[in-house]
Design a protein around this motif. Sequence first.
Motif, PDB file in Angstrom:
ATOM      1  N   GLU A 109       0.689  -1.134  -0.090  1.00  0.00           N
ATOM      2  CA  GLU A 109       0.032  -0.028   0.079  1.00  0.00           C
ATOM      3  C   GLU A 109       0.814   1.464  -0.150  1.00  0.00           C
ATOM      4  N   SER A 110       2.089   1.103  -0.476  1.00  0.00           N
ATOM      5  CA  SER A 110       3.048   2.341  -0.765  1.00  0.00           C
ATOM      6  C   SER A 110       2.791   2.746  -2.346  1.00  0.00           C
ATOM      7  N   ALA A 111       3.361   3.807  -2.908  1.00  0.00           N
ATOM      8  CA  ALA A 111       3.382   4.267  -4.170  1.00  0.00           C
ATOM      9  C   ALA A 111       4.044   2.813  -4.912  1.00  0.00           C
ATOM     10  N   ARG A 112       3.522   2.448  -5.968  1.00  0.00           N
ATOM     11  CA  ARG A 112       3.745   1.166  -6.702  1.00  0.00           C
ATOM     12  C   ARG A 112       5.362   1.238  -7.005  1.00  0.00           C
ATOM     13  N   ARG A 171       9.832  11.092  -8.260  1.00  0.00           N
ATOM     14  CA  ARG A 171       9.329   9.900  -9.171  1.00  0.00           C
ATOM     15  C   ARG A 171       8.691   8.911  -8.664  1.00  0.00           C
ATOM     16  N   GLU A 172       9.368   8.277  -7.739  1.00  0.00           N
ATOM     17  CA  GLU A 172       9.084   7.079  -7.064  1.00  0.00           C
ATOM     18  C   GLU A 172       7.740   7.536  -6.277  1.00  0.00           C
ATOM     19  N   LEU A 173       7.601   8.598  -5.804  1.00  0.00           N
ATOM     20  CA  LEU A 173       6.499   8.938  -4.767  1.00  0.00           C
ATOM     21  C   LEU A 173       5.205   9.467  -5.525  1.00  0.00           C
ATOM     22  N   ALA A 174       5.226   9.612  -6.973  1.00  0.00           N
ATOM     23  CA  ALA A 174       4.250  10.086  -7.715  1.00  0.00           C
ATOM     24  C   ALA A 174       3.064   9.108  -7.882  1.00  0.00           C
ATOM     25  N   HIS A 175       1.974   9.778  -8.333  1.00  0.00           N
ATOM     26  CA  HIS A 175       0.859   8.905  -8.612  1.00  0.00           C
ATOM     27  C   HIS A 175       0.490   9.333  -9.890  1.00  0.00           C
TER      28      HIS A 175
END
Length: 444
Positions: A333-336, A358-362
């Motif tokens: 359930e974190s950013a993919r 970039r890793e935290l974007a949706h």
Amino acid sequence: MTDTLSTLPIAVIGAGPVGLAAAAHCLERGLPVKVYEAGQSVAANVRDWGHVRLFSPWEFNIDPAARRILLASGWSEPPREGYPTGHDLVEAYLAPLAATPPMADVVETGVRVDAIARHGIDKVVSKGREARSFVLAVTDPLGRARRDRARAVIDTSGTWTSPNPAGSNGLPVPGEAELADRIVYRIPDVLGRDRSVYAGKTTLVVGAGHSAANVLLDLARLAEDAEGTVILWATRGSDLTRLYGGGANDKLAARGALGSNLRGLVESGRVRLTKGFAVTGVRADGAGLSVEGETCCGPRVLGPVDTLVAATGQRPDLALTRDLRLDLDPWLESARALAPLIDPNVHSCGTVYPHGHRELAHPEPGFYTAGIKSYGRAPTFLMMTGYEQVRSIVAALDGDLAAADAVQLSLPETGVCSTSRSGESCCGEPDPDSEATPCCGQAA
């Protein structure tokens, strides 16, 4: 982006360490920002575990942008090598930061953000989403509803108020809800305000993370001068290598000592450990509780005990973002995009690859989750990780992609590496007992 949208503030949800750091980076870049804190004062969640001492020193717990704002106001920085408690973190850092003139103008306390959506459209509509503002459903201190608009949203609300149940499968076990008044899901102040609850009593602590370790160590200190204090400990897994840690090889000495001291308590018999115990039920047993569980050898009952401390971590509350387009990892359930970097099924060395906007974007442009909530159900979040997250996010929102992509994160190693058994239960399954918790020594 239209001029109207660009004049709206960046909304930051939660005025804990990472939320205030996000606001500090916005202020340094001249970006309008608004911080929403549900508690009556900043860092409400940190205050709740204020008696706990962090295992990282001050040098790892102060965000650089926040430091610059504080120094400009005449603040005296605590000694970098000292180890603060949660209360110290609030009184010497977070409260003074929130009181600085630039920060005081943007932080509102006693307000709860209940939901977030896009102005004028629901999550089904694709066309033009990025050109529409966010709408925050807010409840003010008097209980009145209002709608606020924002250019972007950074959710740093944490997971502290959403604890995992005691059940090993993620669901409350039979009897858990009915007997909730005898179950503690946070870190009790065993040596302070809650002393009378535990002195001379029998306590069962369930969990294999640093929250459990802190409770067990406090109970052991209490038992030294409170006769009749009995300490039981149950873990779902059988390999406690991660929690016992790397000892002298841990780059954070206090973290290494935490595990070493706990191991000593178990080996001396002062803490009675039952490994490979999955809680399946809780029932009243006279004035106490009996805790039922499954082991590889069959059913077993622990108790009766006076109190059950379920130190089984927290999970993100996803209701807040139901009307946004999020891409979440199906199990963490974190950013993919972040999940492979923090997955506890793979990583056990305490290392986290550098990551940022970039890793935290949706898929929802302009929305980010940062801080411990960004890890979802994954364990061992460190506060310095959150500071680098929000630095990168704010730079991206300012259009400075060079700075946003220049992510640097060097975490102190634990001194413990993967083994073929690490993280497995006695039945050979991945150990679900680790926790995503601020009390691995860091705040929510």
